[in-house]
Scaffold this active site. Sequence first.
Site, mmCIF file in Angstrom:
data_model
loop_
_atom_site.group_PDB
_atom_site.id
_atom_site.type_symbol
_atom_site.label_atom_id
_atom_site.label_comp_id
_atom_site.label_asym_id
_atom_site.label_seq_id
_atom_site.Cartn_x
_atom_site.Cartn_y
_atom_site.Cartn_z
ATOM 1 N N LYS A 166 17.284 42.499 39.478
ATOM 2 C CA LYS A 166 16.955 42.149 40.370
ATOM 3 C C LYS A 166 17.311 42.384 42.012
ATOM 4 C CE LYS A 166 14.840 38.777 37.008
ATOM 5 N NZ LYS A 166 14.691 37.863 36.703
ATOM 6 N N TYR A 215 4.204 40.097 38.219
ATOM 7 C CA TYR A 215 4.792 37.817 37.289
ATOM 8 C C TYR A 215 3.560 37.141 37.400
ATOM 9 C CZ TYR A 215 9.839 38.614 37.232
ATOM 10 O OH TYR A 215 10.853 38.559 36.951
ATOM 11 N N THR A 267 17.975 32.264 30.314
ATOM 12 C CA THR A 267 17.834 32.500 31.678
ATOM 13 C C THR A 267 18.037 31.958 32.403
ATOM 14 O OG1 THR A 267 15.621 32.613 30.356
ATOM 15 C CG2 THR A 267 14.952 32.160 32.736
ATOM 16 N N ARG A 284 24.094 37.618 32.349
ATOM 17 C CA ARG A 284 23.886 36.491 32.968
ATOM 18 C C ARG A 284 24.650 35.016 33.531
ATOM 19 N NH1 ARG A 284 17.435 35.556 31.390
ATOM 20 N NH2 ARG A 284 16.575 36.826 32.744
ATOM 21 N N ASN A 304 19.243 35.871 38.443
ATOM 22 C CA ASN A 304 19.643 35.351 37.462
ATOM 23 C C ASN A 304 19.947 37.539 36.632
ATOM 24 O OD1 ASN A 304 17.527 36.255 37.210
ATOM 25 N ND2 ASN A 304 16.999 34.482 34.392
ATOM 26 N N HIS A 317 16.048 41.232 34.389
ATOM 27 C CA HIS A 317 15.155 41.435 33.827
ATOM 28 C C HIS A 317 14.816 42.314 32.598
ATOM 29 C CE1 HIS A 317 11.117 40.708 33.376
ATOM 30 N NE2 HIS A 317 10.860 41.777 32.483
ATOM 31 N N GLU A 333 4.708 46.103 31.174
ATOM 32 C CA GLU A 333 5.345 46.323 31.973
ATOM 33 C C GLU A 333 5.970 47.489 32.262
ATOM 34 O OE1 GLU A 333 8.520 43.328 31.041
ATOM 35 O OE2 GLU A 333 7.409 41.745 31.245
HETATM 36 P P1 GDP Z 1 13.109 35.549 31.044
HETATM 37 O O1 GDP Z 1 12.182 36.063 30.213
HETATM 38 O O2 GDP Z 1 14.904 34.816 30.695
HETATM 39 O O3 GDP Z 1 14.023 36.171 32.280
HETATM 40 O O4 GDP Z 1 12.619 34.114 31.661
HETATM 41 P P2 GDP Z 1 10.949 33.443 31.999
HETATM 42 O O5 GDP Z 1 9.716 34.958 31.588
HETATM 43 O O6 GDP Z 1 11.102 32.756 31.986
HETATM 44 O O7 GDP Z 1 10.895 33.750 34.133
HETATM 45 C C1 GDP Z 1 11.206 34.428 34.503
HETATM 46 C C2 GDP Z 1 12.122 34.742 36.186
HETATM 47 O O8 GDP Z 1 11.826 33.538 36.019
HETATM 48 C C3 GDP Z 1 13.671 34.470 35.175
HETATM 49 O O9 GDP Z 1 13.874 35.132 35.465
HETATM 50 C C4 GDP Z 1 14.138 33.797 36.977
HETATM 51 O O10 GDP Z 1 13.878 34.297 37.741
HETATM 52 C C5 GDP Z 1 12.678 32.634 37.149
HETATM 53 N N1 GDP Z 1 12.757 31.812 36.666
HETATM 54 C C6 GDP Z 1 12.629 30.915 35.578
HETATM 55 N N2 GDP Z 1 12.848 29.025 35.286
HETATM 56 C C7 GDP Z 1 12.713 28.827 36.303
HETATM 57 C C8 GDP Z 1 13.291 27.441 37.174
HETATM 58 O O11 GDP Z 1 13.032 26.709 36.237
HETATM 59 N N3 GDP Z 1 13.197 27.861 38.131
HETATM 60 C C9 GDP Z 1 12.898 29.033 39.734
HETATM 61 N N4 GDP Z 1 13.079 28.943 40.485
HETATM 62 N N5 GDP Z 1 12.498 30.385 39.503
HETATM 63 C C10 GDP Z 1 13.422 30.196 37.558
#
Ligand code: GDP
Length: 138
Positions: free
Chosen positions: A9, A49, A91, A102, A112, A115, A126
């Site tokens: 990212k 997304y 995450t 991470r 973080n 992805h 994707e």
């Molecule tokens: P991942 O699969 O571990 O990447 O997590 P998710 O699919 O749940 O979320 C996608 C991305 O959204 C994450 O990698 C973070 O960059 C962002 N994200 C997830 N949860 C949060 C949150 O609670 N707040 C914010 N600001 N960003 C979040």
Amino acid sequence: MEKTLSIIKPDGVKKNVIGEVIKRFEANDIKIAAMKMVHLTRTQAEGFYAVHKERPFFKSLTEFMSSGPIVVMVLKGNDVIAKNRKLMGATNFKEAEEGTIRKDFATDIEKNVVHGSDAPETAAFEIGYFFNSFEITG
Ligand code: GDP
């Protein structure tokens, strides 16, 4: 041989950890089948997304993901979807295991560093979002 999409990212690129991330993939017997650097527009980030569009952080996430260049890769290997997720860590970097990408490099739940696709269906969507079949080796 399974495939998954990995993204370094904008925060990862800014922190100069592209090599560190790739080193971990290679050290864990993961092959890179395709790779490029791109700078997404806001609309392109929103398309990627789309599954998160009802989440409260959607606007912030898509703004962040279009804030600078990213490195997009297709990874290949046995069980590579789960393997990559394990190398990435949780995450929220605060909950990530020691030694994960991470845990070592993230500074924020959103920023973080990496992805990784979470299932075969999302990996197929994707990978197709960023690469055509001629760009993926093997
Ligand atoms: P991942 O699969 O571990 O990447 O997590 P998710 O699919 O749940 O979320 C996608 C991305 O959204 C994450 O990698 C973070 O960059 C962002 N994200 C997830 N949860 C949060 C949150 O609670 N707040 C914010 N600001 N960003 C979040």
